[in-house]
Write a protein that holds these residues in place. Structure first.
Motif, PDB file in Angstrom:
ATOM      1  N   VAL A  12       0.782  -1.236   0.000  1.00  0.00           N
ATOM      2  CA  VAL A  12       0.000   0.000   0.000  1.00  0.00           C
ATOM      3  C   VAL A  12       0.815   1.287   0.000  1.00  0.00           C
ATOM      4  N   ILE A  13       2.124   1.197   0.265  1.00  0.00           N
ATOM      5  CA  ILE A  13       2.891   2.437   0.428  1.00  0.00           C
ATOM      6  C   ILE A  13       3.152   3.132  -0.903  1.00  0.00           C
ATOM      7  N   ARG A  14       3.423   4.411  -0.786  1.00  0.00           N
ATOM      8  CA  ARG A  14       3.883   5.195  -1.931  1.00  0.00           C
ATOM      9  C   ARG A  14       5.407   5.158  -1.890  1.00  0.00           C
ATOM     10  N   PHE A  15       5.992   4.537  -2.902  1.00  0.00           N
ATOM     11  CA  PHE A  15       7.444   4.433  -2.966  1.00  0.00           C
ATOM     12  C   PHE A  15       8.043   5.774  -3.386  1.00  0.00           C
ATOM     13  N   ARG A  16       9.325   5.979  -3.076  1.00  0.00           N
ATOM     14  CA  ARG A  16      10.064   7.202  -3.403  1.00  0.00           C
ATOM     15  C   ARG A  16       9.305   8.445  -2.926  1.00  0.00           C
ATOM     16  N   PRO A  17       9.204   8.613  -1.608  1.00  0.00           N
ATOM     17  CA  PRO A  17       8.496   9.795  -1.100  1.00  0.00           C
ATOM     18  C   PRO A  17       9.244  11.084  -1.431  1.00  0.00           C
ATOM     19  N   THR A  18       8.540  12.172  -1.371  1.00  0.00           N
ATOM     20  CA  THR A  18       9.114  13.489  -1.634  1.00  0.00           C
ATOM     21  C   THR A  18      10.083  13.849  -0.511  1.00  0.00           C
ATOM     22  N   THR A  19      11.280  14.271  -0.883  1.00  0.00           N
ATOM     23  CA  THR A  19      12.299  14.646   0.104  1.00  0.00           C
ATOM     24  C   THR A  19      12.780  16.069  -0.179  1.00  0.00           C
ATOM     25  N   ILE A  20      13.394  16.667   0.840  1.00  0.00           N
ATOM     26  CA  ILE A  20      13.940  18.011   0.694  1.00  0.00           C
ATOM     27  C   ILE A  20      15.121  18.156   1.644  1.00  0.00           C
ATOM     28  N   ASP A  21      16.099  18.932   1.237  1.00  0.00           N
ATOM     29  CA  ASP A  21      17.273  19.191   2.075  1.00  0.00           C
ATOM     30  C   ASP A  21      16.890  20.124   3.223  1.00  0.00           C
ATOM     31  N   SER A  22      17.470  19.892   4.383  1.00  0.00           N
ATOM     32  CA  SER A  22      17.132  20.689   5.570  1.00  0.00           C
ATOM     33  C   SER A  22      17.441  22.171   5.416  1.00  0.00           C
ATOM     34  N   GLY A  23      18.340  22.523   4.493  1.00  0.00           N
ATOM     35  CA  GLY A  23      18.689  23.923   4.263  1.00  0.00           C
ATOM     36  C   GLY A  23      17.794  24.623   3.258  1.00  0.00           C
ATOM     37  N   SER A  24      16.808  23.903   2.720  1.00  0.00           N
ATOM     38  CA  SER A  24      15.875  24.508   1.753  1.00  0.00           C
ATOM     39  C   SER A  24      14.837  25.356   2.480  1.00  0.00           C
ATOM     40  N   THR A  25      14.173  26.198   1.718  1.00  0.00           N
ATOM     41  CA  THR A  25      13.140  27.056   2.311  1.00  0.00           C
ATOM     42  C   THR A  25      11.802  26.339   2.348  1.00  0.00           C
ATOM     43  N   HIS A  28      10.116  26.338  -1.008  1.00  0.00           N
ATOM     44  CA  HIS A  28      10.560  25.258  -1.883  1.00  0.00           C
ATOM     45  C   HIS A  28       9.877  23.939  -1.495  1.00  0.00           C
ATOM     46  N   ALA A  29       9.730  23.683  -0.204  1.00  0.00           N
ATOM     47  CA  ALA A  29       9.036  22.482   0.258  1.00  0.00           C
ATOM     48  C   ALA A  29       7.581  22.485  -0.205  1.00  0.00           C
ATOM     49  N   ALA A  30       6.924  23.639  -0.088  1.00  0.00           N
ATOM     50  CA  ALA A  30       5.526  23.744  -0.531  1.00  0.00           C
ATOM     51  C   ALA A  30       5.412  23.507  -2.034  1.00  0.00           C
ATOM     52  N   GLU A  31       6.363  24.028  -2.804  1.00  0.00           N
ATOM     53  CA  GLU A  31       6.377  23.791  -4.260  1.00  0.00           C
ATOM     54  C   GLU A  31       6.480  22.302  -4.569  1.00  0.00           C
ATOM     55  N   LYS A  32       7.364  21.615  -3.860  1.00  0.00           N
ATOM     56  CA  LYS A  32       7.549  20.175  -4.071  1.00  0.00           C
ATOM     57  C   LYS A  32       6.288  19.398  -3.703  1.00  0.00           C
ATOM     58  N   MET A  33       5.665  19.783  -2.595  1.00  0.00           N
ATOM     59  CA  MET A  33       4.441  19.104  -2.173  1.00  0.00           C
ATOM     60  C   MET A  33       3.334  19.291  -3.208  1.00  0.00           C
ATOM     61  N   CYS A  34       3.213  20.501  -3.730  1.00  0.00           N
ATOM     62  CA  CYS A  34       2.201  20.772  -4.764  1.00  0.00           C
ATOM     63  C   CYS A  34       2.503  19.974  -6.032  1.00  0.00           C
ATOM     64  N   ARG A  35       3.759  19.965  -6.436  1.00  0.00           N
ATOM     65  CA  ARG A  35       4.165  19.244  -7.648  1.00  0.00           C
ATOM     66  C   ARG A  35       3.851  17.754  -7.538  1.00  0.00           C
ATOM     67  N   ASP A  36       4.165  17.172  -6.380  1.00  0.00           N
ATOM     68  CA  ASP A  36       3.984  15.724  -6.191  1.00  0.00           C
ATOM     69  C   ASP A  36       2.607  15.357  -5.635  1.00  0.00           C
ATOM     70  N   GLU A  37       1.793  16.367  -5.350  1.00  0.00           N
ATOM     71  CA  GLU A  37       0.448  16.173  -4.790  1.00  0.00           C
ATOM     72  C   GLU A  37       0.483  15.347  -3.509  1.00  0.00           C
ATOM     73  N   VAL A  38       1.342  15.786  -2.575  1.00  0.00           N
ATOM     74  CA  VAL A  38       1.483  15.126  -1.275  1.00  0.00           C
ATOM     75  C   VAL A  38       1.377  16.166  -0.169  1.00  0.00           C
ATOM     76  N   GLY A  39       1.257  15.697   1.064  1.00  0.00           N
ATOM     77  CA  GLY A  39       1.103  16.603   2.188  1.00  0.00           C
ATOM     78  C   GLY A  39       2.336  16.725   3.061  1.00  0.00           C
ATOM     79  N   SER A  40       3.473  16.195   2.577  1.00  0.00           N
ATOM     80  CA  SER A  40       4.679  16.276   3.396  1.00  0.00           C
ATOM     81  C   SER A  40       5.936  16.024   2.574  1.00  0.00           C
ATOM     82  N   CYS A  41       7.063  16.415   3.162  1.00  0.00           N
ATOM     83  CA  CYS A  41       8.387  16.112   2.599  1.00  0.00           C
ATOM     84  C   CYS A  41       9.242  15.538   3.716  1.00  0.00           C
TER      85      CYS A  41
END
Length: 180
Positions: A12-25, A28-41
């Protein structure tokens, strides 16, 4: 024969979850979440998972405080420690971890590496599917109990025959067999 009810997370899992570097803004995290249609990084520091940033983190720690998402770093608002579940575990195990920690999503790890993400929605989807299957099985069982044909006792045609001691009996004949 045993019917397996323990569903493994890998189903049931979603493989390759969205990730972000701790030094990102946060922007940028919100952009990635919108792009991947997820609620977290998953937040990484030198490619090691150190936390998670969620929509709730962004809403409560940035937006509600009128901070500028482009000026806030992910490491400032991420949730830590990172609560995880093993890849070899079941959806029941994941659900129990979610309830215990009051979270709606958890990364799935294998050999200390994040390989996927499981959410409450993923678990509910499986639950709904299982409920549908069970409903269909119950309906099939009901259909098997009532049969059309001729009563073995009285010889009358009936659309409500039930097997009693190996004989197909109509409602009238079944009542005759009931104790007073």
């Amino acid at each position: 024969m045993r019917f397996e009810t323990r569903i493994l997370l890998k189903e049931v899992i979603r493989f390759r979850p969205t990730t972000i570097d701790s030094g990102s803004t946060v922007a940028h995290a919100a952009e990635k979440m919108c792009r991947d249609e997820v609620g977290s990084c998953i937040v990484l520091k030198k490619n090691v998972p150190v936390g998670i940033v969620t929509e709730l983190d962004i809403n409560c720690k940035v937006v509600a405080k009128n901070r500028v998402p482009g000026d806030v770093f992910v490491h400032e608002v991420m949730s830590t420690p990172l609560i995880t579940v093993g890849f070899d575990k079941t959806i029941e195990d994941a659900a129990n971890i979610m309830m215990k920690n009051k979270v709606r999503r958890i990364p799935v790890v294998e050999d200390s590496r994040v390989v996927g993400m499981v959410t409450v929605r993923d678990i509910l989807a499986v639950s709904n599917e299982m409920n549908g299957i069970m409903s269909n099985l119950i309906e099939i069982n009901r259909l098997d109990e009532l049969v059309d044909g001729i009563c073995d006792e009285c010889g009358c045609m009936s659309d409500n025959l039930v097997s009693v001691d190996g004989n197909m009996l109509c409602p009238g004949c079944r009542k005759e067999d009931e104790p007073l």
